[in-house]
Design a protein around this motif. Structure first.
Motif, PDB file in Angstrom:
ATOM      1  N   ARG A  96      64.529   9.836  45.517  1.00 24.12           N
ATOM      2  CA  ARG A  96      63.324  10.554  45.089  1.00 24.12           C
ATOM      3  C   ARG A  96      63.712  11.916  44.564  1.00 24.12           C
ATOM      4  N   VAL A  97      63.183  12.266  43.387  1.00 23.02           N
ATOM      5  CA  VAL A  97      63.451  13.553  42.757  1.00 23.02           C
ATOM      6  C   VAL A  97      62.126  14.212  42.436  1.00 23.02           C
ATOM      7  N   ILE A  98      61.926  15.438  42.891  1.00 28.23           N
ATOM      8  CA  ILE A  98      60.714  16.198  42.578  1.00 28.23           C
ATOM      9  C   ILE A  98      61.115  17.316  41.619  1.00 28.23           C
ATOM     10  N   LEU A  99      60.225  17.649  40.674  1.00 27.98           N
ATOM     11  CA  LEU A  99      60.577  18.583  39.602  1.00 27.98           C
ATOM     12  C   LEU A  99      59.883  19.940  39.780  1.00 27.98           C
ATOM     13  N   ALA A 100      60.700  21.003  39.817  1.00 27.79           N
ATOM     14  CA  ALA A 100      60.144  22.352  39.955  1.00 27.79           C
ATOM     15  C   ALA A 100      59.531  22.833  38.647  1.00 27.79           C
ATOM     16  N   THR A 101      60.092  22.418  37.510  1.00 28.18           N
ATOM     17  CA  THR A 101      59.490  22.704  36.201  1.00 28.18           C
ATOM     18  C   THR A 101      59.531  21.405  35.408  1.00 28.18           C
ATOM     19  N   THR A 102      58.650  21.277  34.410  1.00 26.58           N
ATOM     20  CA  THR A 102      58.650  20.007  33.670  1.00 26.58           C
ATOM     21  C   THR A 102      58.804  20.214  32.165  1.00 26.58           C
ATOM     22  N   HIS A 103      57.694  20.346  31.453  1.00 24.43           N
ATOM     23  CA  HIS A 103      57.785  20.346  29.992  1.00 24.43           C
ATOM     24  C   HIS A 103      57.860  21.764  29.437  1.00 24.43           C
ATOM     25  N   LEU A 104      59.049  22.347  29.589  1.00 29.73           N
ATOM     26  CA  LEU A 104      59.331  23.713  29.169  1.00 29.73           C
ATOM     27  C   LEU A 104      60.583  23.713  28.298  1.00 29.73           C
ATOM     28  N   PRO A 105      60.637  24.599  27.287  1.00 29.77           N
ATOM     29  CA  PRO A 105      61.916  24.787  26.589  1.00 29.77           C
ATOM     30  C   PRO A 105      63.001  25.189  27.599  1.00 29.77           C
ATOM     31  N   LEU A 141      65.467  21.324  39.183  1.00 26.35           N
ATOM     32  CA  LEU A 141      64.856  22.558  38.684  1.00 26.35           C
ATOM     33  C   LEU A 141      64.312  22.449  37.266  1.00 26.35           C
ATOM     34  N   TYR A 142      64.757  21.429  36.505  1.00 23.72           N
ATOM     35  CA  TYR A 142      64.217  21.288  35.145  1.00 23.72           C
ATOM     36  C   TYR A 142      64.225  19.820  34.732  1.00 23.72           C
ATOM     37  N   HIS A 143      63.443  19.541  33.696  1.00 26.62           N
ATOM     38  CA  HIS A 143      63.134  18.178  33.251  1.00 26.62           C
ATOM     39  C   HIS A 143      64.359  17.271  33.149  1.00 26.62           C
ATOM     40  N   ASP A 144      65.318  17.651  32.305  1.00 30.34           N
ATOM     41  CA  ASP A 144      66.430  16.732  32.058  1.00 30.34           C
ATOM     42  C   ASP A 144      67.399  16.655  33.236  1.00 30.34           C
ATOM     43  N   GLN A 145      67.446  17.684  34.064  1.00 28.69           N
ATOM     44  CA  GLN A 145      68.279  17.616  35.271  1.00 28.69           C
ATOM     45  C   GLN A 145      67.818  16.452  36.145  1.00 28.69           C
ATOM     46  N   ALA A 146      66.518  16.187  36.154  1.00 26.90           N
ATOM     47  CA  ALA A 146      65.977  15.054  36.911  1.00 26.90           C
ATOM     48  C   ALA A 146      66.014  13.765  36.103  1.00 26.90           C
ATOM     49  N   LEU A 147      65.612  13.862  34.844  1.00 22.53           N
ATOM     50  CA  LEU A 147      65.390  12.643  34.061  1.00 22.53           C
ATOM     51  C   LEU A 147      66.677  11.985  33.583  1.00 22.53           C
ATOM     52  N   ILE A 148      67.749  12.755  33.388  1.00 20.69           N
ATOM     53  CA  ILE A 148      69.017  12.108  32.998  1.00 20.69           C
ATOM     54  C   ILE A 148      69.458  11.144  34.104  1.00 20.69           C
ATOM     55  N   PRO A 149      69.576  11.573  35.357  1.00 19.88           N
ATOM     56  CA  PRO A 149      69.977  10.602  36.390  1.00 19.88           C
ATOM     57  C   PRO A 149      68.917   9.531  36.656  1.00 19.88           C
ATOM     58  N   LEU A 180      57.273  21.568  19.907  1.00 28.34           N
ATOM     59  CA  LEU A 180      56.330  21.905  20.975  1.00 28.34           C
ATOM     60  C   LEU A 180      57.063  22.398  22.220  1.00 28.34           C
ATOM     61  N   LEU A 181      58.253  21.860  22.485  1.00 28.00           N
ATOM     62  CA  LEU A 181      58.985  22.199  23.710  1.00 28.00           C
ATOM     63  C   LEU A 181      60.310  22.897  23.405  1.00 28.00           C
ATOM     64  N   GLY A 182      60.364  23.620  22.283  1.00 33.41           N
ATOM     65  CA  GLY A 182      61.585  24.342  21.937  1.00 33.41           C
ATOM     66  C   GLY A 182      61.955  24.141  20.488  1.00 33.41           C
ATOM     67  N   VAL A 183      62.606  25.166  19.905  1.00 31.24           N
ATOM     68  CA  VAL A 183      62.874  25.130  18.462  1.00 31.24           C
ATOM     69  C   VAL A 183      64.347  24.915  18.120  1.00 31.24           C
ATOM     70  N   GLU A 184      65.237  24.928  19.132  1.00 29.54           N
ATOM     71  CA  GLU A 184      66.666  24.825  18.826  1.00 29.54           C
ATOM     72  C   GLU A 184      67.004  23.526  18.098  1.00 29.54           C
ATOM     73  N   GLU A 185      66.282  22.460  18.416  1.00 28.04           N
ATOM     74  CA  GLU A 185      66.548  21.183  17.740  1.00 28.04           C
ATOM     75  C   GLU A 185      66.376  21.313  16.231  1.00 28.04           C
ATOM     76  N   GLN A 186      65.268  21.961  15.820  1.00 28.61           N
ATOM     77  CA  GLN A 186      64.979  22.068  14.390  1.00 28.61           C
ATOM     78  C   GLN A 186      65.827  23.137  13.716  1.00 28.61           C
ATOM     79  N   GLU A 187      66.113  24.230  14.453  1.00 31.10           N
ATOM     80  CA  GLU A 187      66.781  25.363  13.818  1.00 31.10           C
ATOM     81  C   GLU A 187      68.298  25.250  13.839  1.00 31.10           C
ATOM     82  N   ILE A 188      68.849  24.584  14.854  1.00 28.51           N
ATOM     83  CA  ILE A 188      70.309  24.557  15.008  1.00 28.51           C
ATOM     84  C   ILE A 188      70.865  23.139  14.949  1.00 28.51           C
ATOM     85  N   VAL A 189      70.325  22.238  15.783  1.00 28.19           N
ATOM     86  CA  VAL A 189      70.961  20.924  15.933  1.00 28.19           C
ATOM     87  C   VAL A 189      70.768  20.058  14.693  1.00 28.19           C
TER      88      VAL A 189
END
Lengths: 324, 324
Positions: free
Chosen positions: B151-160, B256-264, A209-218
């Motif tokens: 506090r971390v605000i996200l510019a994009t969220t659930h995107l590849p 700027l993206y989901h994991d940039q915020a969620l990892i920390p 749903l959020l990208g295909v690299e996991e299924q296709e490459i990883v």
């Protein structure tokens, strides 16, 4: 030696004054004798150092300095990077790489420099990693960060984020898993390490749903590594993977891009993370900070990361001599 | 209430038994009276609760339950998500959103559910954030994570990840900086907060060498926000920005993206991070864990994140009533 206009001389001198590093012995500094002597007089006055003109003269036990003088080195000053300071750094790396490739030393620990060190040698490399790989003819190598029991290997490094997806390949991920597995077995005393591979996308793609690299490459890469007998799982959501490694669930992790690895590395081990190159014919570690020209010569730079880098190099060499 | 087949009922019951939360009063649970009563009997037997059929009957002080019964709720069991359990979750959210929009309550704290809660209402939303924005007609909103002073605000969220670059815009980054500035001022008592914006690429693009988004999108947005009087800087390398915020240099960060915020966020506050939606006409916080159907009903789920979410909602409401 690194770039003598940066903090390298002072952190090296202070590291050699560290009691445990001092007891370890077997350390040969490669660089300018005149500049290092000045740093030792100021930052580590109690440490005795043997100046040497050739590695053949070294007893391999007592701390020594292999002198690689360059023109104009007398004009080099902390905080003032110059062509001469870049040349000292480049010469030191060139000589150290040669000794490691010839087997005269077991490991190379590097201090920070800039890409101008390579430019002064007429070379295109941006850092030690690429230079050492080129010198030793390695095509299967990777950057790894180590902080305590945590290890992260990077499938891609200095790439724009938008290019990461197209740069990933099943082959590269398999290489990274195998390099991590081999390195933890050979140099960290962890036979059959438990490895995890990060996903690229949020929630590791959430089933496509959020990208295909996991299924296709990883996933195909992970499956192939498991079939080869490696204890690896993934792709795992990156936002909990590093937390899970910190909690002891994994011995090592494959990260897919620079900040995916470096955000947790710098949060968990800002001063203690060590940069390791895997896939070379010798052990190579590095302090994880930069040249810090802005604070050089003021005696405020911390030697913590350099001490860790020297310690880890020693442990990795001993690890490689332990029967598996 | 969240999905009653997950850990929501037990973490809510245990949260209400927390002495500080109990003293705070003014909490109205929205959900199934029968199912919540069972959870309170098991996990918080000492807590008295007032069952209510209408918010108009509530005194606004004593803990109460607003009953929103759905068909088949008697068959709902922990660990067994069903259409009925999704319907309870959806009804609870629908009613709570209406009360908040009408001003009958100051804040909504949500418990975890799945997208089936919305599907059962015939809606396409994947989570609370999008649903509340749609219900309240907000087009300028964002997801924010709060953990302690960070506090971390996200510019994009659930995107590849490969789509992040093309999805960024100067407008969106300006909106996120302004939302963060407004929210910290209005709800966190921090007038003129010090804000930082993350770069997208390694080393924040290294002057264009490792990507151009910093120069073309992020920097112009930061400049425009500074001209508007906001105390913001960046783009900063993401691998040290969160460490710098943890060290106190920033009051808030734009990721700027989901994991940039969620990892920390997950590394620094695995149990204590709270998810906040900013840009709604009411305060909305959420526990940061999921439904955890696999451990529901076993009494082992931690209420820590829900307690933090309730506390934070209360603090944000009070913050908004403090003169600036």
């Amino acid at each position: 030696m690194g770039d003598p206009a940066g903090i390298a001389p002072e952190v090296i001198a202070r590291s050699l004054a560290d009691p445990e590093i001092g007891r370890a012995g077997g350390i040969l500094i490669v660089g300018s004798w005149a500049l290092m002597r000045a740093a030792f007089e100021r930052y580590a006055p109690g440490v005795g150092l043997l100046p040497l003109d050739s590695v053949a003269d070294w007893d391999g036990l007592h701390p020594g300095i292999l002198d690689v003088p360059v023109p104009d080195e007398a004009g080099i000053a902390p905080g003032k990077p110059s062509r001469a300071s870049a040349r000292v750094a480049g010469e030191a790396v060139r000589v150290a790489a040669g000794m490691a490739i010839d087997g005269a030393v077991d490991a190379v620990v590097t201090a920070p420099l800039t890409k101008w060190a390579f430019a002064e040698m007429g070379l295109p490399h941006h850092g030690h990693t690429e230079y050492f790989a080129w010198r030793s003819g390695s095509t299967r190598f990777a950057m790894m960060f180590v902080f305590g029991q945590q290890r992260v290997i990077l499938a891609t490094t200095h790439l724009p984020l938008a290019k990461v997806s197209e740069s990933l390949s099943k082959r590269r991920i398999i290489d990274c898993v195998a390099l991590l597995d081999e390195t933890l077995g050979a140099h960290f005393g962890t036979a059959r390490p438990r490895l995890g591979v990060a996903g690229l996308n949020p929630h590791a793609g959430e089933g496509g749903l959020l990208g295909v690299e996991e299924q296709e490459i990883v996933l195909p890469a992970v499956v192939e590594c498991r079939e080869a007998g490696i204890q690896v799982s993934g792709p795992h959501p990156a936002d909990t993977l590093f937390w899970r490694m910190a909690a002891g669930e994994f011995d090592g992790v494959v990260a897919l891009y620079h900040d995916q690895a470096l955000i947790p590395v710098k949060l968990l081990g800002p001063e203690h993370a060590v940069n390791v190159t895997v896939g070379l014919p010798f052990v190579r570690t590095s302090a994880s900070h930069g040249t810090a020209f802005d604070i050089a010569g003021r005696g405020i730079a911390s030697e913590a990361s350099m001490v860790e880098a020297i310690h880890l190099a020693g442990k990795m060499v001993i690890g490689s001599q332990t029967p598996q």
